[in-house]
Design a protein around this motif. Structure first.
Motif, short mmCIF file in Angstrom:
data_model
loop_
_atom_site.label_atom_id
_atom_site.label_comp_id
_atom_site.label_asym_id
_atom_site.label_seq_id
_atom_site.Cartn_x
_atom_site.Cartn_y
_atom_site.Cartn_z
N CYS A 170 48.93 1.50 69.76
CA CYS A 170 49.06 2.75 70.05
C CYS A 170 48.09 3.63 71.17
O CYS A 170 48.08 4.27 71.74
CB CYS A 170 48.98 3.59 69.01
N CYS A 223 44.78 1.67 61.89
CA CYS A 223 44.54 2.74 62.99
C CYS A 223 44.87 4.12 62.17
O CYS A 223 46.03 4.31 61.50
CB CYS A 223 45.61 2.57 64.14
N TYR A 281 44.72 3.86 70.34
CA TYR A 281 43.47 4.86 69.78
C TYR A 281 42.27 3.87 70.11
O TYR A 281 42.24 2.78 69.88
CB TYR A 281 43.93 4.89 68.32
N CYS A 341 42.86 0.11 68.79
CA CYS A 341 44.21 0.12 68.49
C CYS A 341 45.06 -0.25 69.44
O CYS A 341 45.36 0.20 70.43
CB CYS A 341 45.01 1.09 67.67
N GLN A 354 46.08 6.74 63.67
CA GLN A 354 47.32 7.14 64.40
C GLN A 354 48.60 6.50 64.00
O GLN A 354 49.49 6.97 63.79
CB GLN A 354 47.12 7.20 65.61
N CYS A 355 48.52 5.12 63.79
CA CYS A 355 49.84 4.31 63.79
C CYS A 355 49.76 3.50 62.77
O CYS A 355 50.91 2.69 62.51
CB CYS A 355 50.16 3.68 65.22
ZN LIG Z 1 47.26 3.00 66.61
#
Ligand SMILES: [Zn+2]
Length: 573
Positions: free
Chosen positions: A227, A392, A229, A224, A394-395
Protein backbone atom coordinates in the motif's frame (compact mmCIF):
# COMPACT_ATOMS: atom_id res chain seq x y z
CA UNK A 1 39.16 24.95 -17.72
CA UNK A 2 42.41 23.21 -18.53
CA UNK A 3 43.47 20.46 -16.15
CA UNK A 4 47.09 21.61 -16.48
CA UNK A 5 46.03 24.87 -14.82
CA UNK A 6 43.59 23.25 -12.37
CA UNK A 7 43.82 21.48 -9.01
CA UNK A 8 42.58 17.97 -9.58
CA UNK A 9 44.47 15.52 -7.36
CA UNK A 10 42.88 12.25 -8.50
CA UNK A 11 43.96 9.11 -6.69
CA UNK A 12 44.27 5.54 -7.90
CA UNK A 13 43.90 4.07 -4.42
CA UNK A 14 40.97 4.31 -2.03
CA UNK A 15 41.63 6.37 1.09
CA UNK A 16 42.12 3.99 4.00
CA UNK A 17 39.43 5.54 6.20
CA UNK A 18 36.70 5.48 3.55
CA UNK A 19 34.13 2.73 3.91
CA UNK A 20 31.41 4.09 1.65
CA UNK A 21 31.31 4.76 -2.08
CA UNK A 22 30.62 8.48 -1.86
CA UNK A 23 33.46 9.10 0.57
CA UNK A 24 35.86 6.96 -1.46
CA UNK A 25 34.98 8.50 -4.80
CA UNK A 26 34.75 12.10 -3.64
CA UNK A 27 38.29 11.85 -2.31
CA UNK A 28 39.63 9.87 -5.28
CA UNK A 29 38.03 12.16 -7.87
CA UNK A 30 39.65 15.17 -6.22
CA UNK A 31 36.43 16.78 -4.94
CA UNK A 32 37.27 16.87 -1.26
CA UNK A 33 40.23 16.45 1.04
CA UNK A 34 40.14 15.63 4.71
CA UNK A 35 41.33 18.50 6.88
CA UNK A 36 40.91 16.65 10.18
CA UNK A 37 38.43 14.18 11.65
CA UNK A 38 34.96 15.18 10.52
CA UNK A 39 36.12 18.27 8.60
CA UNK A 40 36.60 18.51 4.87
CA UNK A 41 38.06 20.92 2.36
CA UNK A 42 36.08 21.31 -0.84
CA UNK A 43 38.53 21.50 -3.71
CA UNK A 44 37.55 23.51 -6.81
CA UNK A 45 35.70 20.68 -8.54
CA UNK A 46 33.87 19.60 -5.38
CA UNK A 47 32.90 23.17 -4.69
CA UNK A 48 31.42 23.48 -8.20
CA UNK A 49 29.05 20.59 -7.50
CA UNK A 50 28.19 21.93 -4.06
CA UNK A 51 27.39 25.30 -5.63
CA UNK A 52 25.14 23.69 -8.22
CA UNK A 53 23.20 21.79 -5.58
CA UNK A 54 22.96 25.01 -3.58
CA UNK A 55 21.71 26.88 -6.65
CA UNK A 56 18.91 24.36 -7.19
CA UNK A 57 17.91 24.56 -3.53
CA UNK A 58 17.94 28.36 -3.64
CA UNK A 59 16.01 28.56 -6.90
CA UNK A 60 13.24 26.27 -5.67
CA UNK A 61 13.02 27.92 -2.25
CA UNK A 62 12.73 31.33 -3.91
CA UNK A 63 10.13 29.96 -6.29
CA UNK A 64 8.10 28.80 -3.27
CA UNK A 65 8.06 32.38 -1.98
CA UNK A 66 10.51 31.87 0.89
CA UNK A 67 12.86 34.76 1.73
CA UNK A 68 16.60 34.22 2.04
CA UNK A 69 18.51 35.51 5.07
CA UNK A 70 22.05 34.99 6.27
CA UNK A 71 22.22 34.42 10.02
CA UNK A 72 25.26 34.47 12.31
CA UNK A 73 26.64 30.99 12.85
CA UNK A 74 27.57 31.94 16.39
CA UNK A 75 24.35 32.29 18.33
CA UNK A 76 24.09 33.83 21.75
CA UNK A 77 23.43 31.54 24.72
CA UNK A 78 20.66 33.92 25.78
CA UNK A 79 18.52 32.80 22.85
CA UNK A 80 19.00 29.14 23.72
CA UNK A 81 18.18 29.85 27.34
CA UNK A 82 14.95 31.57 26.30
CA UNK A 83 13.74 28.44 24.53
CA UNK A 84 15.09 26.18 27.26
CA UNK A 85 17.38 24.31 24.90
CA UNK A 86 20.67 25.56 26.34
CA UNK A 87 20.30 22.76 28.88
CA UNK A 88 18.68 20.12 26.70
CA UNK A 89 20.83 20.23 23.55
CA UNK A 90 23.51 18.01 25.05
CA UNK A 91 27.16 17.51 24.14
CA UNK A 92 26.58 17.60 20.36
CA UNK A 93 26.24 21.38 20.51
CA UNK A 94 29.55 23.23 20.33
CA UNK A 95 29.65 25.91 23.01
CA UNK A 96 32.20 28.68 23.16
CA UNK A 97 32.98 31.78 25.23
CA UNK A 98 34.31 35.12 24.09
CA UNK A 99 36.97 37.10 25.98
CA UNK A 100 34.29 38.64 28.17
CA UNK A 101 33.03 35.14 29.07
CA UNK A 102 29.85 35.67 27.06
CA UNK A 103 28.59 32.26 26.00
CA UNK A 104 27.64 31.22 22.47
CA UNK A 105 26.67 28.13 20.55
CA UNK A 106 28.04 27.31 17.12
CA UNK A 107 24.57 26.78 15.77
CA UNK A 108 23.48 23.21 15.07
CA UNK A 109 20.10 24.66 14.02
CA UNK A 110 18.48 28.10 13.97
CA UNK A 111 14.95 27.93 15.42
CA UNK A 112 15.87 30.32 18.23
CA UNK A 113 17.85 32.71 16.04
CA UNK A 114 15.12 32.97 13.41
CA UNK A 115 12.30 33.24 15.96
CA UNK A 116 14.18 36.06 17.62
CA UNK A 117 14.87 37.80 14.30
CA UNK A 118 11.29 37.49 13.11
CA UNK A 119 10.04 38.72 16.51
CA UNK A 120 11.72 42.04 15.84
CA UNK A 121 10.58 42.24 12.20
CA UNK A 122 6.85 41.48 12.19
CA UNK A 123 3.95 42.78 14.21
CA UNK A 124 0.68 42.05 12.43
CA UNK A 125 -1.30 39.22 10.87
CA UNK A 126 -0.75 41.14 7.63
CA UNK A 127 2.93 40.12 7.80
CA UNK A 128 1.98 36.44 7.63
CA UNK A 129 2.36 33.88 6.18
CA UNK A 130 6.13 34.14 6.19
CA UNK A 131 8.78 31.60 5.32
CA UNK A 132 12.42 32.57 5.95
CA UNK A 133 15.47 30.53 5.13
CA UNK A 134 19.23 30.48 4.83
CA UNK A 135 21.91 28.28 3.33
CA UNK A 136 24.64 28.26 5.92
CA UNK A 137 27.14 26.23 7.90
CA UNK A 138 25.96 24.17 10.86
CA UNK A 139 28.03 22.50 13.54
CA UNK A 140 27.67 19.27 15.41
CA UNK A 141 30.16 17.80 17.83
CA UNK A 142 29.92 14.31 16.40
CA UNK A 143 31.21 11.67 18.75
CA UNK A 144 32.29 9.56 15.76
CA UNK A 145 32.40 11.48 12.47
CA UNK A 146 32.36 9.13 9.49
CA UNK A 147 31.28 8.46 5.94
CA UNK A 148 33.12 11.55 4.67
CA UNK A 149 30.81 14.54 4.38
CA UNK A 150 27.78 12.38 5.26
CA UNK A 151 28.43 12.74 8.96
CA UNK A 152 30.83 15.56 9.65
CA UNK A 153 31.33 18.13 12.37
CA UNK A 154 30.63 21.02 10.05
CA UNK A 155 28.14 20.93 7.20
CA UNK A 156 25.97 23.14 5.05
CA UNK A 157 22.25 23.14 5.59
CA UNK A 158 19.37 24.92 4.03
CA UNK A 159 17.09 25.61 6.94
CA UNK A 160 13.72 27.31 6.62
CA UNK A 161 11.12 28.37 9.17
CA UNK A 162 7.52 29.20 8.43
CA UNK A 163 5.24 31.42 10.47
CA UNK A 164 1.46 31.27 10.08
CA UNK A 165 -1.64 32.57 11.84
CA UNK A 166 -3.29 29.18 12.30
CA UNK A 167 -3.02 25.46 11.67
CA UNK A 168 -4.63 25.76 8.27
CA UNK A 169 -1.94 28.26 7.27
CA UNK A 170 0.78 26.00 8.67
CA UNK A 171 -0.58 23.10 6.69
CA UNK A 172 -0.42 25.18 3.49
CA UNK A 173 3.20 26.16 4.23
CA UNK A 174 4.08 22.55 5.05
CA UNK A 175 2.51 21.23 1.85
CA UNK A 176 4.35 23.86 -0.19
CA UNK A 177 7.65 22.71 1.31
CA UNK A 178 6.72 19.07 0.73
CA UNK A 179 6.28 19.84 -2.94
CA UNK A 180 9.38 22.02 -3.10
CA UNK A 181 11.52 19.27 -1.56
CA UNK A 182 10.30 16.74 -4.07
CA UNK A 183 11.28 19.11 -6.89
CA UNK A 184 14.70 19.87 -5.39
CA UNK A 185 15.67 16.22 -5.03
CA UNK A 186 14.28 15.38 -8.46
CA UNK A 187 16.35 18.14 -10.04
CA UNK A 188 19.45 16.71 -8.32
CA UNK A 189 18.50 13.31 -9.75
CA UNK A 190 18.31 11.93 -6.24
CA UNK A 191 15.70 9.32 -5.60
CA UNK A 192 14.36 9.83 -2.09
CA UNK A 193 11.88 7.92 0.00
CA UNK A 194 9.65 10.31 1.93
CA UNK A 195 8.73 8.67 5.23
CA UNK A 196 6.67 9.59 8.24
CA UNK A 197 8.94 10.41 11.12
CA UNK A 198 8.83 10.79 14.86
CA UNK A 199 8.71 14.42 15.86
CA UNK A 200 10.61 13.67 19.06
CA UNK A 201 12.38 16.42 20.88
CA UNK A 202 11.39 19.02 18.31
CA UNK A 203 7.88 18.79 19.69
CA UNK A 204 5.69 19.02 16.62
CA UNK A 205 2.71 17.24 15.26
CA UNK A 206 3.54 16.12 11.73
CA UNK A 207 6.83 15.33 10.15
CA UNK A 208 8.32 13.79 7.05
CA UNK A 209 11.86 12.74 6.35
CA UNK A 210 13.36 12.44 2.88
CA UNK A 211 15.48 9.34 3.02
CA UNK A 212 17.93 7.87 0.56
CA UNK A 213 18.07 4.08 0.64
CA UNK A 214 21.62 3.06 1.48
CA UNK A 215 23.40 0.18 3.11
CA UNK A 216 25.27 2.62 5.30
CA UNK A 217 22.09 4.31 6.44
CA UNK A 218 21.81 4.72 10.15
CA UNK A 219 18.06 4.77 10.16
CA UNK A 220 15.79 1.84 9.47
CA UNK A 221 12.69 2.32 7.36
CA UNK A 222 9.62 0.13 7.45
CA UNK A 223 8.07 -0.06 4.01
CA UNK A 224 4.85 -1.70 2.88
CA UNK A 225 5.20 -2.55 -0.80
CA UNK A 226 1.49 -3.36 -0.99
CA UNK A 227 0.00 0.00 0.00
CA UNK A 228 3.01 2.32 0.10
CA UNK A 229 3.10 2.93 3.87
CA UNK A 230 6.56 4.19 4.78
CA UNK A 231 7.85 5.21 8.17
CA UNK A 232 11.11 5.28 10.01
CA UNK A 233 11.53 2.76 12.76
CA UNK A 234 11.15 5.33 15.50
CA UNK A 235 7.68 6.09 14.30
CA UNK A 236 6.55 2.95 12.42
CA UNK A 237 3.39 1.36 13.70
CA UNK A 238 2.33 -2.21 13.06
CA UNK A 239 -0.65 -4.43 13.68
CA UNK A 240 -0.07 -6.29 16.93
CA UNK A 241 -1.22 -9.85 16.33
CA UNK A 242 -2.83 -11.98 19.06
CA UNK A 243 -0.97 -15.27 19.45
CA UNK A 244 -2.95 -18.42 18.76
CA UNK A 245 -1.99 -19.86 22.16
CA UNK A 246 -5.10 -21.41 23.79
CA UNK A 247 -3.53 -23.45 26.56
CA UNK A 248 -5.47 -23.48 29.86
CA UNK A 249 -4.46 -21.00 32.54
CA UNK A 250 -1.86 -22.35 34.95
CA UNK A 251 -1.65 -21.16 38.55
CA UNK A 252 0.74 -18.34 39.43
CA UNK A 253 3.92 -19.83 40.87
CA UNK A 254 7.15 -18.32 42.21
CA UNK A 255 10.30 -20.00 40.91
CA UNK A 256 13.85 -19.62 42.18
CA UNK A 257 15.97 -18.18 39.39
CA UNK A 258 19.35 -17.35 40.91
CA UNK A 259 21.21 -14.89 38.68
CA UNK A 260 18.85 -15.50 35.77
CA UNK A 261 18.17 -11.96 34.60
CA UNK A 262 18.22 -11.43 30.89
CA UNK A 263 15.74 -12.74 28.34
CA UNK A 264 18.49 -14.99 26.95
CA UNK A 265 19.18 -16.41 30.42
CA UNK A 266 15.47 -16.95 30.94
CA UNK A 267 14.79 -18.77 27.66
CA UNK A 268 17.59 -21.22 28.56
CA UNK A 269 16.41 -21.62 32.13
CA UNK A 270 12.70 -22.07 31.33
CA UNK A 271 13.27 -23.81 27.97
CA UNK A 272 10.74 -21.67 26.13
CA UNK A 273 10.62 -18.94 23.51
CA UNK A 274 11.14 -15.29 24.44
CA UNK A 275 7.57 -14.34 23.47
CA UNK A 276 6.32 -15.88 26.74
CA UNK A 277 8.18 -13.36 28.88
CA UNK A 278 6.83 -10.04 30.04
CA UNK A 279 9.92 -7.88 29.85
CA UNK A 280 9.52 -5.18 32.47
CA UNK A 281 11.82 -2.18 32.35
CA UNK A 282 11.86 0.76 34.71
CA UNK A 283 12.33 4.22 33.23
CA UNK A 284 12.57 7.68 34.66
CA UNK A 285 10.21 9.97 32.77
CA UNK A 286 10.59 13.61 33.76
CA UNK A 287 11.71 12.52 37.23
CA UNK A 288 9.01 9.90 37.85
CA UNK A 289 9.60 6.15 37.69
CA UNK A 290 7.42 4.16 35.33
CA UNK A 291 7.48 0.51 34.28
CA UNK A 292 7.19 -0.46 30.62
CA UNK A 293 6.06 -4.03 29.97
CA UNK A 294 6.56 -5.65 26.56
CA UNK A 295 6.76 -9.23 25.25
CA UNK A 296 10.24 -10.73 25.66
CA UNK A 297 10.74 -11.07 21.89
CA UNK A 298 10.18 -7.35 21.32
CA UNK A 299 12.32 -4.28 21.84
CA UNK A 300 10.89 -1.22 23.56
CA UNK A 301 10.57 1.78 21.28
CA UNK A 302 11.62 4.60 23.55
CA UNK A 303 10.35 7.23 21.12
CA UNK A 304 6.86 5.78 21.18
CA UNK A 305 7.00 5.40 24.96
CA UNK A 306 8.19 8.95 25.40
CA UNK A 307 5.45 10.27 23.11
CA UNK A 308 2.82 8.19 24.89
CA UNK A 309 3.94 9.59 28.25
CA UNK A 310 4.23 13.08 26.77
CA UNK A 311 7.56 13.19 28.58
CA UNK A 312 10.27 15.73 27.77
CA UNK A 313 12.95 13.36 29.01
CA UNK A 314 13.05 9.62 29.30
CA UNK A 315 15.92 7.48 30.47
CA UNK A 316 16.54 4.07 31.97
CA UNK A 317 16.31 4.29 35.74
CA UNK A 318 19.43 3.79 37.80
CA UNK A 319 19.95 0.44 39.51
CA UNK A 320 19.19 2.00 42.87
CA UNK A 321 15.96 3.60 41.59
CA UNK A 322 14.86 0.23 40.17
CA UNK A 323 15.51 -1.42 43.49
CA UNK A 324 13.65 1.31 45.30
CA UNK A 325 10.47 1.12 43.23
CA UNK A 326 10.34 -2.65 42.62
CA UNK A 327 11.96 -3.95 45.81
CA UNK A 328 14.34 -6.10 43.78
CA UNK A 329 17.61 -5.63 41.93
CA UNK A 330 17.61 -5.07 38.17
CA UNK A 331 16.46 -8.14 36.25
CA UNK A 332 13.59 -9.16 38.49
CA UNK A 333 10.97 -6.47 37.85
CA UNK A 334 7.46 -7.44 36.79
CA UNK A 335 3.87 -6.20 36.70
CA UNK A 336 2.62 -8.50 39.53
CA UNK A 337 3.08 -6.18 42.49
CA UNK A 338 1.20 -4.25 45.17
CA UNK A 339 3.57 -1.35 44.82
CA UNK A 340 2.24 1.83 43.31
CA UNK A 341 4.05 2.40 40.06
CA UNK A 342 2.68 3.63 36.77
CA UNK A 343 2.81 0.82 34.22
CA UNK A 344 2.52 1.04 30.46
CA UNK A 345 1.80 -2.23 28.65
CA UNK A 346 2.50 -2.86 25.01
CA UNK A 347 -0.64 -3.79 23.10
CA UNK A 348 0.68 -7.36 22.66
CA UNK A 349 1.03 -8.13 26.37
CA UNK A 350 -2.66 -8.86 26.87
CA UNK A 351 -2.34 -11.82 24.47
CA UNK A 352 0.29 -13.61 26.57
CA UNK A 353 -1.04 -16.73 28.36
CA UNK A 354 0.88 -18.32 31.23
CA UNK A 355 3.64 -15.77 30.90
CA UNK A 356 6.85 -15.50 32.88
CA UNK A 357 8.01 -12.33 34.56
CA UNK A 358 10.14 -11.01 37.40
CA UNK A 359 8.59 -11.37 40.87
CA UNK A 360 10.03 -8.09 42.17
CA UNK A 361 12.12 -10.19 44.51
CA UNK A 362 15.80 -11.04 44.14
CA UNK A 363 16.44 -14.31 42.23
CA UNK A 364 12.74 -15.01 41.76
CA UNK A 365 10.40 -15.13 38.75
CA UNK A 366 6.73 -15.91 38.42
CA UNK A 367 5.40 -18.46 35.95
CA UNK A 368 1.77 -18.90 34.96
CA UNK A 369 1.29 -15.13 34.82
CA UNK A 370 -1.99 -14.13 33.18
CA UNK A 371 -3.03 -10.57 32.41
CA UNK A 372 -6.39 -9.68 33.92
CA UNK A 373 -6.07 -12.34 36.64
CA UNK A 374 -2.67 -11.60 38.14
CA UNK A 375 -2.40 -7.94 37.22
CA UNK A 376 -4.54 -5.35 35.52
CA UNK A 377 -3.59 -3.79 32.24
CA UNK A 378 -4.05 -0.25 33.43
CA UNK A 379 -2.55 1.54 30.47
CA UNK A 380 -2.00 0.11 27.02
CA UNK A 381 -0.10 1.51 24.04
CA UNK A 382 2.03 0.50 21.09
CA UNK A 383 5.49 0.92 22.64
CA UNK A 384 7.54 -1.64 20.68
CA UNK A 385 9.77 -1.36 17.63
CA UNK A 386 8.31 -2.54 14.32
CA UNK A 387 10.47 -5.13 12.60
CA UNK A 388 10.85 -6.80 9.21
CA UNK A 389 7.77 -8.92 8.53
CA UNK A 390 5.48 -7.03 10.90
CA UNK A 391 2.05 -6.28 9.53
CA UNK A 392 1.37 -2.92 7.90
CA UNK A 393 -0.81 -0.67 10.07
CA UNK A 394 -2.76 0.39 6.98
CA UNK A 395 -3.32 -2.78 4.98
CA UNK A 396 -2.10 -5.69 7.13
CA UNK A 397 0.47 -7.00 4.62
CA UNK A 398 3.97 -7.89 5.82
CA UNK A 399 6.38 -4.95 5.73
CA UNK A 400 10.05 -4.95 4.70
CA UNK A 401 12.91 -2.94 6.17
CA UNK A 402 15.47 -0.79 4.39
CA UNK A 403 18.34 1.27 5.71
CA UNK A 404 18.30 4.94 4.87
CA UNK A 405 20.13 8.24 5.20
CA UNK A 406 18.18 11.42 5.80
CA UNK A 407 18.82 14.22 3.31
CA UNK A 408 15.85 16.40 4.19
CA UNK A 409 13.32 16.81 6.95
CA UNK A 410 10.18 18.88 7.20
CA UNK A 411 8.07 19.28 10.28
CA UNK A 412 5.34 21.18 11.94
CA UNK A 413 6.85 22.76 15.02
CA UNK A 414 3.65 24.17 16.46
CA UNK A 415 3.95 26.89 19.10
CA UNK A 416 7.04 25.65 20.93
CA UNK A 417 9.30 28.55 19.93
CA UNK A 418 6.74 31.29 19.38
CA UNK A 419 5.44 30.70 22.93
CA UNK A 420 8.73 30.08 24.76
CA UNK A 421 10.29 33.09 23.02
CA UNK A 422 7.21 35.32 23.18
CA UNK A 423 6.77 35.94 19.48
CA UNK A 424 3.38 37.55 18.92
CA UNK A 425 1.52 39.44 16.23
CA UNK A 426 -1.75 41.33 16.43
CA UNK A 427 -4.66 39.48 14.86
CA UNK A 428 -7.59 41.09 13.00
CA UNK A 429 -9.15 42.11 16.31
CA UNK A 430 -5.98 43.70 17.63
CA UNK A 431 -5.32 40.82 20.01
CA UNK A 432 -1.73 39.54 20.46
CA UNK A 433 -1.43 35.92 19.31
CA UNK A 434 1.44 33.49 18.78
CA UNK A 435 2.14 32.46 15.18
CA UNK A 436 2.39 28.73 14.54
CA UNK A 437 5.69 27.51 13.08
CA UNK A 438 7.09 24.91 10.75
CA UNK A 439 10.71 24.04 10.10
CA UNK A 440 12.37 22.54 7.02
CA UNK A 441 15.96 21.37 6.52
CA UNK A 442 18.08 20.00 3.70
CA UNK A 443 21.63 18.75 4.16
CA UNK A 444 23.39 20.23 1.13
CA UNK A 445 26.70 18.33 1.36
CA UNK A 446 24.81 15.23 2.24
CA UNK A 447 22.62 15.61 -0.82
CA UNK A 448 25.75 15.85 -2.96
CA UNK A 449 27.26 12.74 -1.36
CA UNK A 450 23.96 10.87 -1.68
CA UNK A 451 23.93 11.61 -5.42
CA UNK A 452 27.37 9.99 -5.66
CA UNK A 453 26.06 7.01 -3.66
CA UNK A 454 23.25 6.60 -6.18
CA UNK A 455 25.17 7.42 -9.34
CA UNK A 456 28.47 5.61 -9.63
CA UNK A 457 29.95 2.42 -11.04
CA UNK A 458 33.21 0.54 -10.52
CA UNK A 459 35.07 3.12 -12.61
CA UNK A 460 33.91 6.19 -10.74
CA UNK A 461 31.23 8.83 -10.41
CA UNK A 462 28.45 9.28 -12.99
CA UNK A 463 27.30 12.87 -12.54
CA UNK A 464 23.76 13.84 -13.52
CA UNK A 465 23.84 16.71 -16.03
CA UNK A 466 22.07 19.05 -13.58
CA UNK A 467 24.81 19.13 -10.94
CA UNK A 468 27.91 17.99 -12.80
CA UNK A 469 31.05 20.09 -12.22
CA UNK A 470 31.57 20.25 -16.01
CA UNK A 471 29.22 19.26 -18.80
CA UNK A 472 31.94 18.18 -21.22
CA UNK A 473 35.40 16.76 -20.77
CA UNK A 474 37.77 16.89 -23.73
CA UNK A 475 40.52 14.31 -23.81
CA UNK A 476 43.20 15.60 -26.13
CA UNK A 477 45.69 13.10 -27.53
CA UNK A 478 48.17 15.36 -29.29
CA UNK A 479 51.71 14.43 -30.20
CA UNK A 480 52.79 17.63 -31.91
CA UNK A 481 52.30 21.32 -31.26
CA UNK A 482 50.11 21.46 -34.32
CA UNK A 483 47.84 18.74 -32.95
CA UNK A 484 47.78 20.43 -29.54
CA UNK A 485 46.59 23.61 -31.27
CA UNK A 486 43.81 21.64 -33.00
CA UNK A 487 42.67 20.26 -29.64
CA UNK A 488 42.72 23.70 -28.15
CA UNK A 489 40.58 24.97 -31.01
CA UNK A 490 37.83 22.47 -30.12
CA UNK A 491 38.11 23.48 -26.48
CA UNK A 492 37.81 27.18 -27.29
CA UNK A 493 34.80 26.53 -29.50
CA UNK A 494 33.01 24.79 -26.61
CA UNK A 495 33.98 27.44 -24.09
CA UNK A 496 32.87 30.28 -26.36
CA UNK A 497 29.49 28.58 -26.76
CA UNK A 498 29.00 28.80 -22.99
CA UNK A 499 29.51 25.09 -22.38
CA UNK A 500 31.17 24.12 -19.12
CA UNK A 501 34.16 22.30 -20.46
CA UNK A 502 37.21 20.69 -18.93
CA UNK A 503 40.21 20.03 -21.18
CA UNK A 504 42.63 17.29 -20.24
CA UNK A 505 45.79 18.75 -21.74
CA UNK A 506 48.19 16.99 -19.38
CA UNK A 507 51.23 15.28 -20.80
CA UNK A 508 50.23 11.82 -19.64
CA UNK A 509 49.17 8.66 -21.45
CA UNK A 510 45.74 8.43 -23.11
CA UNK A 511 44.88 5.48 -20.83
CA UNK A 512 45.56 7.60 -17.77
CA UNK A 513 43.37 10.40 -19.13
CA UNK A 514 40.49 8.06 -19.96
CA UNK A 515 40.63 6.48 -16.48
CA UNK A 516 40.55 9.91 -14.84
CA UNK A 517 37.68 11.03 -17.06
CA UNK A 518 35.64 8.02 -15.92
CA UNK A 519 36.61 8.54 -12.29
CA UNK A 520 35.53 12.19 -12.19
CA UNK A 521 32.38 11.28 -14.12
CA UNK A 522 31.73 14.21 -16.47
CA UNK A 523 28.61 13.23 -18.50
CA UNK A 524 30.04 13.88 -21.99
CA UNK A 525 33.56 13.00 -23.09
CA UNK A 526 34.98 14.16 -26.41
CA UNK A 527 38.10 12.48 -27.67
CA UNK A 528 40.26 14.59 -29.97
CA UNK A 529 42.94 12.29 -31.33
CA UNK A 530 44.30 10.57 -34.41
CA UNK A 531 40.86 10.09 -35.93
CA UNK A 532 40.31 13.81 -35.86
CA UNK A 533 43.73 14.82 -37.11
CA UNK A 534 43.46 12.35 -40.00
CA UNK A 535 39.74 12.02 -40.77
CA UNK A 536 38.02 15.01 -39.10
CA UNK A 537 36.13 12.66 -36.75
CA UNK A 538 35.58 13.33 -33.07
CA UNK A 539 34.31 10.71 -30.68
CA UNK A 540 31.53 11.62 -28.24
CA UNK A 541 31.13 9.14 -25.40
CA UNK A 542 28.42 9.23 -22.75
CA UNK A 543 29.54 8.40 -19.21
CA UNK A 544 26.05 7.26 -18.17
CA UNK A 545 25.34 4.77 -20.93
CA UNK A 546 28.80 4.08 -22.31
CA UNK A 547 27.44 4.76 -25.81
CA UNK A 548 29.63 6.55 -28.29
CA UNK A 549 29.24 8.23 -31.67
CA UNK A 550 31.45 10.03 -34.14
CA UNK A 551 30.77 13.53 -35.43
CA UNK A 552 32.62 16.00 -37.60
CA UNK A 553 33.86 19.28 -36.24
CA UNK A 554 31.09 21.12 -38.12
CA UNK A 555 28.37 19.12 -36.37
CA UNK A 556 30.00 18.92 -32.94
CA UNK A 557 28.56 21.98 -31.24
CA UNK A 558 24.95 21.39 -32.27
CA UNK A 559 25.16 17.75 -31.21
CA UNK A 560 26.67 18.60 -27.79
CA UNK A 561 23.96 21.22 -27.17
CA UNK A 562 21.34 18.65 -28.07
CA UNK A 563 22.79 16.04 -25.70
CA UNK A 564 23.04 18.51 -22.83
CA UNK A 565 19.37 19.37 -23.29
CA UNK A 566 18.34 15.71 -23.50
CA UNK A 567 20.31 14.74 -20.41
CA UNK A 568 18.83 17.66 -18.48
CA UNK A 569 15.30 16.86 -19.62
CA UNK A 570 15.61 13.22 -18.55
CA UNK A 571 16.12 14.46 -15.00
CA UNK A 572 13.82 17.45 -14.84
CA UNK A 573 10.79 16.29 -16.80
ZN1 LIG B 1 0.30 -1.56 3.67
Amino acid sequence: MKISRYILPTLKEDPSDATVASHRLMVRAGLIRKESAGMYIYLPMGLKVLQKVTAIVREEMNRSGALEFLMPEMTSAELWKESGRWNTMGPEMFRIKDRNTMEYALAPTHEEAFTSAVRSLISSYRDLPLNVYQINTKFRDEIRPRFGVMRSKEFIMKDAYSFDMDEKGLDDSYQTMRKTYRTIFKRCNLETIPVEADTGAMGGSQSEEFMVASEIGEEVLLICEACGYKANQEKAEYQHGVPGNTEPEAPLAAVDTPDVRTIDDLTVFFKCGPERFMKSIVYTADGTQIMAVVPGNREINEHKLKNHLRAAELELSSDSAVEEVTGAPVGFAGPVTDRKIRMVFDTSVKGIINGITGANKKDTHYTGVNPGRDFTITEEADITIAEEGDLCPQCGKAMITRKGIEVGHIFKLGYKYSKSMSLTVLDRNGKAVHPIMGCYGIGVNRTMAAVVEQHHDDKGIVWPMTITPFQVCIVGIAKTDEEAAAVEEIYTMMKDAGIEVLLDDRKVSPGFKFADAELIGIPIRITVGKNYFNNNELEIKMRRTGESENVTKGNLLARIMEIIKQETDIIEK
